[in-house]
Write a protein that holds these residues in place. Structure first.
Motif, PDB file in Angstrom:
ATOM      1  N   GLY A 127       0.807  -1.208   0.000  1.00 54.24           N
ATOM      2  CA  GLY A 127       0.000   0.000   0.000  1.00 54.24           C
ATOM      3  C   GLY A 127       0.843   1.263   0.000  1.00 54.24           C
ATOM      4  N   ARG A 128       0.157   2.410   0.130  1.00 62.65           N
ATOM      5  CA  ARG A 128       0.816   3.704   0.145  1.00 62.65           C
ATOM      6  C   ARG A 128       0.472   4.421   1.452  1.00 62.65           C
ATOM      7  NH1 ARG A 128      -1.432   7.185  -2.805  1.00 62.65           N
ATOM      8  NH2 ARG A 128       0.343   8.601  -2.995  1.00 62.65           N
ATOM      9  N   VAL A 129       1.308   5.390   1.806  1.00 61.14           N
ATOM     10  CA  VAL A 129       1.078   6.206   2.990  1.00 61.14           C
ATOM     11  C   VAL A 129       1.246   7.668   2.622  1.00 61.14           C
ATOM     12  CG1 VAL A 129       1.823   6.739   5.332  1.00 61.14           C
ATOM     13  CG2 VAL A 129       1.912   4.379   4.520  1.00 61.14           C
ATOM     14  N   VAL A 130       0.274   8.486   2.990  1.00 64.45           N
ATOM     15  CA  VAL A 130       0.387   9.928   2.809  1.00 64.45           C
ATOM     16  C   VAL A 130       0.126  10.587   4.158  1.00 64.45           C
ATOM     17  CG1 VAL A 130      -0.295   9.878   0.381  1.00 64.45           C
ATOM     18  CG2 VAL A 130      -2.045  10.163   2.134  1.00 64.45           C
ATOM     19  N   SER A 131       0.722  11.745   4.382  1.00 65.11           N
ATOM     20  CA  SER A 131       0.571  12.455   5.645  1.00 65.11           C
ATOM     21  C   SER A 131      -0.230  13.733   5.446  1.00 65.11           C
ATOM     22  CB  SER A 131       1.950  12.781   6.245  1.00 65.11           C
ATOM     23  OG  SER A 131       2.647  11.598   6.577  1.00 65.11           O
ATOM     24  N   GLU A 132      -1.047  14.045   6.437  1.00 66.88           N
ATOM     25  CA  GLU A 132      -1.907  15.223   6.373  1.00 66.88           C
ATOM     26  C   GLU A 132      -1.746  16.003   7.692  1.00 66.88           C
ATOM     27  OE1 GLU A 132      -4.584  17.612   4.346  1.00 66.88           O
ATOM     28  OE2 GLU A 132      -3.967  15.642   3.607  1.00 66.88           O
ATOM     29  N   PRO A 133      -1.419  17.301   7.619  1.00 66.88           N
ATOM     30  CA  PRO A 133      -1.275  18.095   8.841  1.00 66.88           C
ATOM     31  C   PRO A 133      -2.577  18.109   9.650  1.00 66.88           C
ATOM     32  CG  PRO A 133      -0.329  19.261   6.973  1.00 66.88           C
ATOM     33  CD  PRO A 133      -1.068  18.077   6.412  1.00 66.88           C
ATOM     34  N   VAL A 134      -2.457  17.949  10.962  1.00 62.71           N
ATOM     35  CA  VAL A 134      -3.621  17.944  11.848  1.00 62.71           C
ATOM     36  C   VAL A 134      -3.345  18.787  13.079  1.00 62.71           C
ATOM     37  CG1 VAL A 134      -4.439  15.676  11.082  1.00 62.71           C
ATOM     38  CG2 VAL A 134      -2.843  15.830  13.010  1.00 62.71           C
ATOM     39  N   ASN A 135      -4.407  19.161  13.735  1.00 57.92           N
ATOM     40  CA  ASN A 135      -4.315  19.914  14.976  1.00 57.92           C
ATOM     41  C   ASN A 135      -3.879  18.995  16.117  1.00 57.92           C
ATOM     42  OD1 ASN A 135      -4.622  22.069  16.779  1.00 57.92           O
ATOM     43  ND2 ASN A 135      -6.752  21.534  17.216  1.00 57.92           N
ATOM     44  N   HIS A 136      -3.169  19.548  17.075  1.00 55.15           N
ATOM     45  CA  HIS A 136      -2.778  18.788  18.260  1.00 55.15           C
ATOM     46  C   HIS A 136      -3.008  19.659  19.480  1.00 55.15           C
ATOM     47  CE1 HIS A 136       0.124  16.496  20.973  1.00 55.15           C
ATOM     48  NE2 HIS A 136      -0.718  15.587  20.543  1.00 55.15           N
ATOM     49  N   ARG A 137      -3.522  19.062  20.552  1.00 51.53           N
ATOM     50  CA  ARG A 137      -3.942  19.833  21.710  1.00 51.53           C
ATOM     51  C   ARG A 137      -3.260  19.325  22.973  1.00 51.53           C
ATOM     52  NH1 ARG A 137     -10.377  19.184  20.551  1.00 51.53           N
ATOM     53  NH2 ARG A 137      -9.874  17.057  21.203  1.00 51.53           N
ATOM     54  N   PRO A 138      -3.115  20.159  23.968  1.00 47.36           N
ATOM     55  CA  PRO A 138      -2.543  19.694  25.245  1.00 47.36           C
ATOM     56  C   PRO A 138      -3.527  18.777  25.966  1.00 47.36           C
ATOM     57  CG  PRO A 138      -3.310  21.958  25.446  1.00 47.36           C
ATOM     58  CD  PRO A 138      -3.424  21.603  23.983  1.00 47.36           C
ATOM     59  N   ARG A 139      -3.006  17.883  26.767  1.00 49.79           N
ATOM     60  CA  ARG A 139      -3.874  17.032  27.586  1.00 49.79           C
ATOM     61  C   ARG A 139      -4.455  17.884  28.708  1.00 49.79           C
ATOM     62  NH1 ARG A 139      -4.883  11.838  29.918  1.00 49.79           N
ATOM     63  NH2 ARG A 139      -3.666  10.589  28.462  1.00 49.79           N
ATOM     64  N   LEU A 140      -5.789  17.855  28.808  1.00 47.72           N
ATOM     65  CA  LEU A 140      -6.479  18.653  29.821  1.00 47.72           C
ATOM     66  C   LEU A 140      -6.896  17.841  31.032  1.00 47.72           C
ATOM     67  CD1 LEU A 140      -8.788  20.831  27.520  1.00 47.72           C
ATOM     68  CD2 LEU A 140      -6.530  21.398  28.441  1.00 47.72           C
ATOM     69  N   ARG A 141      -7.111  16.542  30.852  1.00 52.18           N
ATOM     70  CA  ARG A 141      -7.602  15.694  31.935  1.00 52.18           C
ATOM     71  C   ARG A 141      -6.853  14.370  31.932  1.00 52.18           C
ATOM     72  NH1 ARG A 141     -11.793  18.364  29.495  1.00 52.18           N
ATOM     73  NH2 ARG A 141     -11.724  16.826  27.827  1.00 52.18           N
TER      74      ARG A 141
END
Length: 252
Positions: A203-217
């Protein structure tokens, strides 16, 4: 060998009349404080799409199981529970095998992955085809400096030795076809090597930028030294798998 699901603590609601188009698999261990908010966000992100949310409780010792049962009364949640903790990869495998949709999205149960990114990755996956895995790329990580540094080193080493050409293999947010995943060899910690395993399978792999958030709980269930220790052994194992398999091609 990891045991089967706990029958007494596995909740299986009646499937909806409309088959889901995408199944969201969320491995969880001691993430009780994050259940309600995360499930609500997933539901909002996929409000216009038939979907199901498979939250796999990996033998939690807190109130994760109770929180999931409450969430199932309000959202399209299918809680599953391991009788004892078997690891994150086992939870992902359990969820994918139980899923009813042809497309799978995975994300971590700590709330750091943003469910709002799922539709974007899913659209990319459908455009690329069923043999492609779309991996989230946390371009701006909200983690400690130590975790960011060790992940950066690990990604470079993996890319060099495994040839997976993926800048962020550790991101839990990924979208792929269920059929593609079920062709991969299951083993402990396999979730960290999905790009290399997909490429090994043809198969193939492509990367897509995503949001990342701090752990709150809650608190992280994984330590830096633990990841480094098992990561080296796993890396050698995946290298062995790559060298012991040549994907056959049929003549026309």
């Amino acid at each position: 060998m990891c045991p089967a699901l706990s029958a007494s603590e596995t909740h299986r609601p009646v499937p909806p009349a409309v088959a889901p188009a995408i199944s969201v698999v969320v491995p969880m261990r001691n993430e009780g404080p994050n259940v309600a908010a995360l499930v609500a966000e997933i539901g909002a992100a996929l409000a216009d799409v038939p979907h199901e949310i498979l939250c796999v409780d990996d033998g939690s010792t807190d109130d994760t199981s109770a929180q999931l049962r409450e969430a199932a009364a309000r959202f399209a949640v299918r809680p599953l529970r391991h009788a004892r903790s078997c690891g994150q990869s086992a939870a992902v495998v359990t969820g994918v095998r139980a899923a009813r949709a042809p497309w799978i999205a995975t994300l971590d149960g700590d709330g750091q992955n943003d469910p709002a990114d799922i539709p974007k990755l899913w659209a990319r996956a459908r455009a690329e085809g069923e043999s492609t895995l779309v991996a989230g790329w946390r371009t701006t990580r909200k983690d400690t400096a130590t975790k960011r540094f060790t992940s950066r080193v690990a990604n470079r080493v993996r890319a060099r030795l495994l040839g997976d050409a993926t800048p962020d293999t550790g991101c839990g947010l990924k979208v792929f076809s269920r059929a593609l995943f079920l062709e991969l060899p299951p083993f402990d910690h396999m979730h960290r090597f999905l790009p290399a395993l997909v490429i090994r399978q043809g198969g193939r792999v492509v990367s897509e930028p995503v949001n990342h958030r701090p752990r709150l709980r809650g608190v992280s269930n994984y330590g830096t030294l633990d990841r480094l220790a098992v990561g080296l052994v796993d890396l050698l194992g995946v290298m062995w798998l790559q060298r012991r398999w040549q994907r056959p091609r049929l003549e026309p």
